[in-house]
Design an enzyme around this catalytic site. Structure first.
Site, PDB file in Angstrom:
ATOM      1  N   ASP A 127     -17.019 -36.550 -64.566  1.00  0.00           N
ATOM      2  CA  ASP A 127     -15.886 -35.637 -64.700  1.00  0.00           C
ATOM      3  C   ASP A 127     -15.381 -35.200 -63.322  1.00  0.00           C
ATOM      4  O   ASP A 127     -14.180 -35.275 -63.016  1.00  0.00           O
ATOM      5  CB  ASP A 127     -16.369 -34.421 -65.525  1.00  0.00           C
ATOM      6  CG  ASP A 127     -15.239 -33.577 -66.069  1.00  0.00           C
ATOM      7  OD1 ASP A 127     -14.068 -33.952 -65.891  1.00  0.00           O
ATOM      8  OD2 ASP A 127     -15.538 -32.528 -66.673  1.00  0.00           O
TER       9      ASP A 127
ATOM     10  N   GLY B 261     -20.742 -34.745 -62.198  1.00  0.00           N
ATOM     11  CA  GLY B 261     -20.885 -36.124 -62.679  1.00  0.00           C
ATOM     12  C   GLY B 261     -19.577 -36.891 -62.681  1.00  0.00           C
ATOM     13  O   GLY B 261     -18.746 -36.757 -61.776  1.00  0.00           O
TER      14      GLY B 261
HETATM   15  P1  ADP Z   1     -22.473 -35.818 -69.479  1.00  0.00           P
HETATM   16  O1  ADP Z   1     -22.278 -34.372 -69.159  1.00  0.00           O
HETATM   17  O2  ADP Z   1     -21.592 -36.286 -70.638  1.00  0.00           O
HETATM   18  O3  ADP Z   1     -23.904 -36.211 -69.629  1.00  0.00           O
HETATM   19  P2  ADP Z   1     -22.348 -36.886 -66.736  1.00  0.00           P
HETATM   20  O4  ADP Z   1     -21.136 -37.025 -65.903  1.00  0.00           O
HETATM   21  O5  ADP Z   1     -23.387 -35.894 -66.302  1.00  0.00           O
HETATM   22  O6  ADP Z   1     -21.822 -36.572 -68.230  1.00  0.00           O
HETATM   23  O7  ADP Z   1     -23.054 -38.284 -66.908  1.00  0.00           O
HETATM   24  C1  ADP Z   1     -22.526 -39.330 -67.679  1.00  0.00           C
HETATM   25  C2  ADP Z   1     -22.794 -40.645 -66.991  1.00  0.00           C
HETATM   26  O8  ADP Z   1     -21.810 -40.859 -65.986  1.00  0.00           O
HETATM   27  C3  ADP Z   1     -24.137 -40.719 -66.287  1.00  0.00           C
HETATM   28  O9  ADP Z   1     -24.759 -41.943 -66.697  1.00  0.00           O
HETATM   29  C4  ADP Z   1     -23.769 -40.798 -64.805  1.00  0.00           C
HETATM   30  O10 ADP Z   1     -24.689 -41.589 -64.078  1.00  0.00           O
HETATM   31  C5  ADP Z   1     -22.429 -41.451 -64.859  1.00  0.00           C
HETATM   32  N1  ADP Z   1     -21.508 -41.303 -63.721  1.00  0.00           N
HETATM   33  C6  ADP Z   1     -21.474 -40.360 -62.764  1.00  0.00           C
HETATM   34  N2  ADP Z   1     -20.469 -40.595 -61.895  1.00  0.00           N
HETATM   35  C7  ADP Z   1     -19.839 -41.732 -62.324  1.00  0.00           C
HETATM   36  C8  ADP Z   1     -18.736 -42.523 -61.867  1.00  0.00           C
HETATM   37  N3  ADP Z   1     -18.033 -42.185 -60.779  1.00  0.00           N
HETATM   38  N4  ADP Z   1     -18.406 -43.650 -62.578  1.00  0.00           N
HETATM   39  C9  ADP Z   1     -19.079 -43.992 -63.679  1.00  0.00           C
HETATM   40  N5  ADP Z   1     -20.119 -43.301 -64.160  1.00  0.00           N
HETATM   41  C10 ADP Z   1     -20.502 -42.186 -63.501  1.00  0.00           C
END
Ligand code: ADP
Length: 179
Positions: A39, A37
């Site tokens: 991260d 995601g």
């Molecule tokens: P968590 O494990 O805290 O749920 P995720 O990364 O799986 O974290 O998801 C958190 C949010 O970040 C989701 O809404 C996802 O769509 C979003 N996301 C993923 N990639 C990006 C990015 N490059 N920029 C902004 N938001 C993102």
């Protein structure tokens, strides 16, 4: 764009790694060693130095926040915070999600950060329903602004159009539009 006291609050649809702000927030995990995601996107865009700093920090409890530089990204810092894994709101998830936002802002204040962008913490793999999560994030930001007059802009970055629409609905309800 919305306005609350002396702070602009915006919602943007897109990739948080591209933003030129003082700090972008990472929805990290307890080990702080990268993942999927947002991260994964942050570590890919920022490069290995962020991971090296995270290794030295050694981890982060849920609801707390840690800071590193932003490596090759245009922002100055990355604030890594850990949101809760959603298991039906029976384990203090709301309070932990609130703390993830609020503690990120407290850490930002220590570093003189005035512009900060948040992803939607916990609403991806961690499964937090975004309607509830967006009310919690907005409340945490407004509570912080009530106590500290230091932020010029807070940006909520939503990756998906549907999430952007949900945030827009919530912010239209809670905040005043600026002219
Ligand atoms: P968590 O494990 O805290 O749920 P995720 O990364 O799986 O974290 O998801 C958190 C949010 O970040 C989701 O809404 C996802 O769509 C979003 N996301 C993923 N990639 C990006 C990015 N490059 N920029 C902004 N938001 C993102």
């Amino acid at each position: 764009m919305y306005i609350y006291k002396n702070t602009k609050i915006s919602i943007v649809q897109g990739d948080i790694t591209k933003l030129k702000v003082d700090a972008i927030v990472n929805a990290a995990n307890n080990r702080l060693l990268g993942g999927g995601g947002v991260d994964g996107a942050i570590h890919r865009a920022g490069g290995i130095e962020i991971l090296e700093e995270c290794r030295k920090i050694g981890g982060c409890p849920t609801g707390e926040a840690r800071i590193t530089t932003a490596g090759k990204m245009p922002s100055k810092y990355v604030i890594h915070t850990v949101g809760p894994i959603y298991r039906g709101a029976k384990n203090n998830e709301g309070e932990l999600l609130y703390k993830a936002y609020f503690n990120s802002l407290k850490l930002a204040a220590d570093y003189d950060i005035k512009t900060i962008a948040f992803p939607s913490i916990s609403t991806g793999v961690y499964g937090y329903p975004i309607e509830e999560a967006s009310e919690i994030s907005t409340k945490a930001v407004m509570d912080f602004i009530n106590e500290n007059d230091i932020l010029t802009e807070v940006i909520f970055v939503l990756f998906k159009e549907k999430d952007f629409e949900i945030y827009k609905r919530i912010l239209d309800k809670i905040l005043e539009m600026s002219k």
